[in-house]
Design a protein around this motif. Structure first.
Motif, short mmCIF file in Angstrom:
data_model
loop_
_atom_site.label_atom_id
_atom_site.label_comp_id
_atom_site.label_asym_id
_atom_site.label_seq_id
_atom_site.Cartn_x
_atom_site.Cartn_y
_atom_site.Cartn_z
N ALA A 91 60.39 -22.54 -44.38
CA ALA A 91 59.42 -21.43 -44.28
C ALA A 91 57.91 -21.99 -43.78
O ALA A 91 57.30 -21.02 -43.37
N ALA A 92 57.73 -23.18 -43.62
CA ALA A 92 56.65 -23.64 -43.22
C ALA A 92 56.59 -24.06 -41.43
O ALA A 92 55.57 -24.07 -40.99
N VAL A 129 48.84 -19.98 -45.03
CA VAL A 129 50.27 -19.93 -45.45
C VAL A 129 50.37 -21.03 -46.41
O VAL A 129 49.47 -21.97 -46.37
N ARG A 130 51.01 -20.47 -47.72
CA ARG A 130 51.05 -21.41 -48.62
C ARG A 130 52.82 -21.57 -48.75
O ARG A 130 53.28 -20.55 -49.03
N THR A 131 53.03 -22.71 -48.83
CA THR A 131 54.47 -22.97 -48.82
C THR A 131 55.03 -23.08 -50.18
O THR A 131 54.73 -23.24 -51.04
N VAL A 162 55.10 -19.81 -55.58
CA VAL A 162 55.89 -19.59 -54.64
C VAL A 162 57.34 -19.86 -54.64
O VAL A 162 57.72 -21.28 -54.61
N ARG A 191 57.31 -17.98 -48.69
CA ARG A 191 56.02 -18.36 -48.34
C ARG A 191 54.85 -17.25 -48.46
O ARG A 191 55.30 -16.02 -48.46
N GLU A 231 54.17 -12.10 -49.80
CA GLU A 231 55.38 -13.01 -49.84
C GLU A 231 56.33 -12.50 -48.81
O GLU A 231 56.71 -11.50 -48.66
#
Length: 674
Positions: free
Chosen positions: A558-559, A578-580, A585, A590, A617
């Motif tokens: 996702a990252a 972005v938060r992985t 999460v 992400r 999301e």
């Protein structure tokens, strides 16, 4: 867009040999049958050539790559024809284009050996002439002599203009990027319009013949004034029956577009929502140089110029004793202007900037410039082209179309009209023009001396337009100046209720209402980034050729893929976080936070910028384990809560007028810099 362009330039700087190889292959591909018709080699070569003045690429290797690619490409095509003769024409995909092959063969027979040189610069036949030269027995020595000579001319003629464009934009400094984007918009719009017209004409002609036959059959079985009128109009004895039928179809299409836009304007449908997005997008790319050009173009469509050109053409028609044509000319221009004013006064629609004009001109829909100039130059081109040979007819029509398009686009660029105003004005003007044309063609057309009228009208446009620019330009520069003063609001007022003046949801360029804007931040983006990084957030990876290719693999997490930028009222995100997978999460997902600048500033000792954003999301999935795709999840509450946990001192507030549902509870997170 700027980030992607910068990344591509940086990558080419480090791998310039790839660019030279690409130019070689593109020049080669343009000479291969079918590949040369599909691959936009010329456009890409021009774009790469523009990088020479900045030092990213070097001129002489670029010229060598283009020249050698052109020579090899024609050589391969010639060898195929020499080796397989006519049997290759019966193979796929060449057997699907017999008309293009026939046209290329006629071209070769007409020009002989010189056709190899000439075809290098002729779209369409270029990729087939070397093939036919090999088929028809041209000697190898003579072919390569002409092939090399044409390549030595072709390569500089394509690369040096690109270098000149690059040097020009380099001299413009900071204004170069907005002007480049504006140029891309204009070229793309022109190309799409041209493709649409070609596609329509290719599909419309067979359908038109069927429609004419059915309408004649219908009219022959009835005895009413309508059926008699249609039978007379489509009489096969009339040489213009097909033209008149096409005009009827175009009249229906133009009326459908106008009334469709009018309905959207009255009801506030998606097209009207797209108006604001397109307006903001164009205001973002405005520069002093672009303003000066567009103001000059819009001044060519002002009332003074319209009246002058109309008067000169009218006097010419009276002098030629073309009384009926003179009446139609006056009714066309004056009627379009009068009807446009009536619609404006009836609807009372406000312009994007209500201070630009006063009186009846203060109203916006439809655009007077678009309507009147469409009729003026459309009818003028119609009258002039009728007495010219086909080659000159196309030049006159294209010249009029370009002028009409530029005047209409200038109204959008300068913020004088909404997009729907311009489209509605052009559609209304087209319908009025076609309607008058149908009545005008019902009787024999008078001779008006088209070549001399073309000269007279052109001189009138240049003199009246130049005089209007000289007289009004300084005033118009001040009138149309970009308005960028932000709205100043006290922090307490924003915190109490001012936040509700910002949009509830994101509106994309098509006018569709998208996800809710659930976050507002007062402060610098750098401070927000410092806070979020402490809780697992980080800026999205940049778009580069390498990262873009990661979408085409199924092993990327996702990252590892960049975030797709989304428009909000015509603006791209100023920053994306972005938060992985981790806390809050789920695996394979992400959280994505996009922030856009607003037109509001908070007064807190010193002006503080205000940003609005959406947090959502995105779930990653891999169809058939081939590529990587993401889908936005419908729950916008949980992502906002996760963001709230990363910020201390934030406040959740509710919109009183928002209808809550499972996707969004109507609450917005407010936070500000400490």
């Amino acid at each position: 867009m700027a980030s992607l362009v910068s990344s591509v330039i940086d990558w080419l700087s480090a791998h310039s040999h790839i660019a030279y190889l690409a130019v070689f292959l593109l020049a080669l591909s343009e000479s291969i049958p079918m590949i040369g018709v599909i691959v936009p080699g010329t456009a890409v070569i021009l774009a790469l050539s523009a990088l020479v003045p900045s030092g990213v690429l070097v001129l002489w290797p670029l010229l060598a790559a283009a020249t050698s690619g052109a020579i090899v490409g024609d050589g391969v095509s010639f060898w195929l024809g020499h080796r397989y003769h006519r049997e290759i024409l019966g193979r796929w995909p060449l057997n699907r284009y017999p008309e293009l092959i026939e046209r290329s063969e006629a071209f070769f027979k007409r020009h002989g050996d010189k056709s190899v040189f000439i075809a290098r610069f002729a779209p369409g036949v270029r990729a087939f002439v070397p093939l036919l030269a090999g088929m028809l027995g041209m000697s190898v020595r003579r072919f390569y002599a002409v092939n090399i000579a044409s390549a030595l001319v072709w390569a500089p003629s394509h690369i040096l203009p690109g270098v000149l464009v690059g040097a020009t934009f380099g001299a413009l400094g900071a204004a170069s990027k907005p002007l480049a984007i504006l140029l891309i918009i204009l070229l793309t719009a022109s190309w799409l319009t041209w493709c649409l017209v070609r596609w329509t004409m290719r599909r419309a002609v067979p359908l038109l013949n069927v429609g004419i036959a059915e309408m004649r059959t219908w009219a022959a079985t009835r005895d009413t004034w309508l059926s008699r009128g249609i039978a007379s109009l489509l009489d096969p004895e009339r040489s213009e029956a097909r033209v008149l039928a096409l005009m009827l179809v175009l009249l229906g299409g133009a009326a459908w577009v106008f009334f469709g836009v009018l309905e959207d304007v009255i009801n506030g449908d998606p097209l009207v929502l797209a108006d604001s997005a397109i307006y903001n997008a164009l205001q973002e790319v405005r520069t002093p140089a672009g303003d000066a050009i567009m103001i000059g173009i819009t001044e060519l469509g002002d009332t003074r110029v319209v009246v002058a050109v109309t008067a000169i053409v009218l006097l010419w028609l009276l002098w030629r004793r073309a009384w009926r044509t003179a009446v139609f000319w006056l009714v066309a221009v004056a009627g379009a202007s009068a009807l446009n004013t009536v619609i404006k006064v009836t609807l009372h629609r406000a312009r994007p900037d209500e201070l630009l004009y006063s009186g009846w001109s203060a109203f916006s829909f439809p655009s007077g410039h678009s309507t009147t100039n469409m009729v003026l130059y459309g009818f003028l081109a119609f009258l002039i082209a009728r007495e010219l040979r086909p080659a000159l007819q196309l030049s006159v029509v294209l010249g009029a179309a370009v002028l009409i398009f530029l005047i209409a686009f200038s109204r959008l660029y300068l913020g004088a009209h909404w997009f729907s105003d311009v489209v509605g004005g052009a559609a209304f003007g087209s319908a009025w023009l076609i309607l008058l044309g149908l009545f005008y063609l019902r009787r024999p057309v008078e001779r008006i001396g088209s070549p001399a009228l073309l000269v007279a009208a052109s001189v009138a446009l240049l003199v009246a337009g130049g005089g209007n620019i000289y007289r009004s330009h300084a005033t118009d520069v001040e009138r149309y100046a970009a308005k960028s003063a932000p709205q100043i609001t006290a922090v307490a007022d924003w915190w109490a209720s001012g936040w509700q003046t910002l949009p509830e949801r994101r509106i994309d360029l098509t006018g569709e209402v998208e996800e809710p804007l659930t976050f507002q931040w007062a402060g610098s983006l750098q401070d927000l980034e410092n806070i979020l990084q402490q809780d697992g957030w980080g800026p999205s990876i940049r778009w580069t050729p390498v990262t873009a290719l990661k979408w085409l693999t199924a092993s990327t997490d996702a990252a590892g893929v960049p975030v797709v930028p989304l428009f909000a009222s015509g603006r791209l995100p100023d920053i994306t976080f972005v938060r992985t997978p981790g806390t809050s999460v789920p695996s394979g997902s992400r959280l994505v936070l996009r922030l856009w600048a607003t037109d509001m500033e908070l007064a807190d000792g010193q002006p503080t910028p205000l940003w609005m954003g959406s947090v959502m999301e995105e779930r990653v999935y891999r169809p058939l384990s081939l590529i990587t795709l993401v889908s936005t999840q419908p729950d916008f509450n949980a992502p906002r809560q996760a963001l709230a946990q990363s910020l201390t001192g934030g406040s959740l507030v509710s919109r009183a007028d928002e209808q809550t549902n499972e996707e969004w509870d109507g609450r917005v997170l407010l936070a500000h810099q400490k």
